[in-house]
Scaffold this motif. Structure first.
Motif, PDB file in Angstrom:
ATOM      1  N   THR A  44       1.092   4.278  -2.694  1.00 50.33           N
ATOM      2  CA  THR A  44       0.850   5.667  -2.297  1.00 50.33           C
ATOM      3  C   THR A  44       2.054   6.532  -2.636  1.00 50.33           C
ATOM      4  O   THR A  44       1.913   7.645  -3.185  1.00 50.33           O
TER       5      THR A  44
ATOM      6  N   SER B  44      -4.004   2.008  -2.186  1.00 53.21           N
ATOM      7  CA  SER B  44      -4.431   0.694  -1.691  1.00 53.21           C
ATOM      8  C   SER B  44      -3.981  -0.391  -2.653  1.00 53.21           C
ATOM      9  O   SER B  44      -3.952  -0.200  -3.869  1.00 53.21           O
TER      10      SER B  44
ATOM     11  N   GLY C 108      -2.999   7.134   9.360  1.00 56.58           N
ATOM     12  CA  GLY C 108      -2.453   7.181   8.005  1.00 56.58           C
ATOM     13  C   GLY C 108      -1.419   8.259   7.781  1.00 56.58           C
ATOM     14  O   GLY C 108      -0.395   8.023   7.127  1.00 56.58           O
TER      15      GLY C 108
ATOM     16  N   CYS D 134      -3.783  12.061   4.911  1.00 59.91           N
ATOM     17  CA  CYS D 134      -3.834  10.692   4.390  1.00 59.91           C
ATOM     18  C   CYS D 134      -4.749   9.825   5.241  1.00 59.91           C
ATOM     19  O   CYS D 134      -4.497   9.631   6.427  1.00 59.91           O
TER      20      CYS D 134
ATOM     21  N   SER E  45      -6.347   5.915   5.383  1.00 62.71           N
ATOM     22  CA  SER E  45      -5.967   4.605   4.880  1.00 62.71           C
ATOM     23  C   SER E  45      -6.983   3.574   5.326  1.00 62.71           C
ATOM     24  O   SER E  45      -7.563   3.687   6.403  1.00 62.71           O
TER      25      SER E  45
ATOM     26  N   GLU F 278       0.830  -1.208   0.000  1.00 59.63           N
ATOM     27  CA  GLU F 278       0.000   0.000   0.000  1.00 59.63           C
ATOM     28  C   GLU F 278       0.866   1.261   0.000  1.00 59.63           C
ATOM     29  O   GLU F 278       0.600   2.213  -0.739  1.00 59.63           O
TER      30      GLU F 278
ATOM     31  N   SER G 251      -5.472  12.526   9.505  1.00 60.99           N
ATOM     32  CA  SER G 251      -5.785  11.173   9.009  1.00 60.99           C
ATOM     33  C   SER G 251      -7.278  10.884   9.054  1.00 60.99           C
ATOM     34  O   SER G 251      -7.669   9.724   9.034  1.00 60.99           O
TER      35      SER G 251
ATOM     36  N   TYR H 145      -3.567   9.006  -1.156  1.00 60.79           N
ATOM     37  CA  TYR H 145      -4.278   7.764  -0.846  1.00 60.79           C
ATOM     38  C   TYR H 145      -3.730   6.649  -1.721  1.00 60.79           C
ATOM     39  O   TYR H 145      -3.385   6.873  -2.882  1.00 60.79           O
TER      40      TYR H 145
ATOM     41  N   TYR I  98      -4.086   1.521   7.726  1.00 62.68           N
ATOM     42  CA  TYR I  98      -3.314   2.199   8.767  1.00 62.68           C
ATOM     43  C   TYR I  98      -4.224   3.228   9.437  1.00 62.68           C
ATOM     44  O   TYR I  98      -4.635   4.207   8.800  1.00 62.68           O
TER      45      TYR I  98
END
Ligand SMILES: [Zn+2]
Lengths: 130, 382
Positions: free
Chosen positions: B30, B111, B61, B53, B55, B26, B78, B109, B58
């Protein structure tokens, strides 16, 4: 333990009642609204004056879907949103008829289903008809 | 809020690993998007002092991403409100820049959920009042909303399918899109059923991918290489979390965030040249076109018929192919934003619209829950 945290919270109390065979809703003594899911504070007015009342069990299908699975995963099943006569809406399923036969606007009656690990409120078409 | 109109401009945007990125973590995805956005902006990581960020994996993030990139920010966030988080971050970043909390904000972002799981991943605690009934989340929640729209307004499955076929026709012109082969209405209707009324083709993709944008003051953005894209308006609203508690299954909080964003930008619906909305499911586009004022409530199904939102139609919608055909790495919100930026800068090749000046990017999160509307313009509109 302080007195106000000695008893189970509303979420646990709801499931405890369900295990005893009673489907309970909260009623706000401050604003008069009925509340589901069970909360510590009324979402309509913020008061903590919520008391338990047994649900009538009468409801109406508000929205419906059929969850489809690959055949090896099992048959399709219904998921519906039910408008309770007392006002709140809840997610549930309508049983005893084919899942795709569930219609928006259909009158339904609550039944406590004990077939799984935990008791759960499901609905049957009102009057027991199919 | 109108004081924030144009308080910050997007100076760079980038994507990375859209579709399938096997073997990439991830953070690697990112970081790839961050590098692309920084290169686009003509900036370096050391120039960034605000990081935003969210996530799926996380829960802190911005801490994770800052550490990974070696950034010690003056401000970070986050916040997680689902798929609209990245657009909400843009709003917060604009406030941070306007108030001097930071000068150069990175919203990022990424994934790898297609490669690691192949399905939509939920990181939330199961809802004790919904999960016993086995809704296939998030699909069944949107399916329930669709059932209500069909019941109240006569919206048909074929009208919903029009959303998917239009998205696919746009995707055919986007080399980055994951699915580009032609799609007919019958293909959508006859695809594998998932949760009535949806087949798999009514549902967003599950892909990998990352996106990032760089935001700074309008003055600084003008000194950077790319045409600045000022944020003219932005607003968020949410009314519920679980679908059971959505006040009206046919009306989202976009009906509140949209008008507030228009008011801040000083624009009306007629001024908007192109629309990029978060199409997690076909019903989303129909409902958002209604709630954002492009047609009346209940008329969204008829509005999208006959290719009206496909290339050459009456409204330019989701030119990248959307979450239905371009990409959907868990949360899609940053991608409509990036596509709006690219259209306003003239970067879009075959699918480029002629000289757009005002674009709308709309994010949706949760279960038709959190709604964030942004109005972007060219520098000339500021
Ligand atoms: Zn109350």
């Amino acid at each position: 333990m302080p007195a106000d945290t000695a008893a189970p919270g509303p979420e646990q109390a709801y499931f405890d009642a369900l295990a005893d065979g009673r489907f309970m809703l909260q009623h706000c003594n401050a604003c008069g609204e009925n509340v589901f899911y069970p909360r510590a504070l009324c979402p309509h007015c913020g008061a903590d004056a919520l008391v338990w009342r047994e649900a009538s069990g009468r409801g109406t299908v508000h929205a419906t879907s059929v969850v489809r699975r690959r055949p090896e995963q099992g048959p399709p099943y219904n998921v519906a949103l039910i408008d309770l006569e007392e006002g709140p809406r809840m997610m549930s399923r309508v049983e005893t008829i084919a899942p795709e036969a569930v219609r928006i606007g259909m009158a339904v009656t609550a039944v406590i289903d004990r077939s799984g690990d935990d008791p759960v409120v499901v609905f049957h078409p009102a009057g027991g008809g199919a | 809020m109108s004081g924030l109109r144009g308080a910050a401009s997007i100076a760079g945007a980038g994507t990375y690993g859209l579709g399938e990125a096997p073997g990439q973590s991830e953070l690697e995805i990112t970081a790839g998007a961050v590098k692309a956005a920084l290169d686009d902006a003509g900036l370096k990581a050391a120039d960034v002092d605000g990081v935003f960020c969210a996530s799926m994996t996380y829960n802190m993030g911005s801490l994770t991403l800052c550490e990974y990139l070696g950034i010690a920010p003056k401000f970070s966030d986050s916040s997680m409100i689902g798929g609209s988080s990245n657009l909400a971050h843009l709003l917060t970043a604009m406030m941070a820049i306007a108030t001097g909390q930071c000068d150069v904000a990175l919203v990022a972002y990424g994934s790898n959920q297609r490669s690691v799981s192949g399905r939509l991943v939920s990181t939330s605690r199961p809802d004790p009042f919904e999960s016993p009934y086995g809704p296939r989340q998030p699909i069944t929640s949107y399916a329930l909303a669709a059932s209500r729209h069909m019941h109240e307004y006569g919206t048909t499955r074929a009208q919903l399918a029009e959303v998917a076929t239009a998205a696919r026709a746009w995707a055919a012109m986007n080399p980055d899109a994951f699915l580009r082969e032609p799609l007919a209405i019958a293909d959508v209707l006859n695809a594998r059923p998932i949760s009535d009324p949806f087949t798999v083709r009514d549902c967003c993709l599950v892909t990998d991918g990352g996106g990032a944008v760089i935001l700074t003051s309008p003055e600084r953005a003008r000194d950077l290489p790319r045409p600045p894209v000022p944020v003219l308006g932005g607003a968020m609203a949410h009314w519920h979390r679980a679908i059971t508690n959505m006040p009206d299954l046919t009306v989202t909080a976009a009906s509140e965030s949209g008008p507030r964003a228009y008011a801040m930008a000083g624009v009306s619906v007629e001024d908007i040249d192109l629309v990029q909305v978060y199409d997690a499911f076909t019903i989303n586009t129909v409902v958002f076109l209604e709630d954002l004022g492009f047609c009346a409530k209940g008329e969204g199904g008829a509005f999208v018929e006959n290719g009206a939102i496909a290339p050459g139609g009456k409204l330019v919608v989701n030119t990248n192919g959307g979450g239905l055909s371009c990409c959907h790495p868990g949360m899609y919100g940053i991608f409509p934003l990036i596509e709006a930026v690219r259209q306003l800068r003239g970067d879009c090749g075959e699918r480029q619209q002629p000289n757009p000046e005002i674009a709308l990017a709309h994010g949706n999160g949760g279960l038709f829950s959190s709604q964030v509307t942004l109005i972007l313009g060219t520098d000339g509109t500021l």
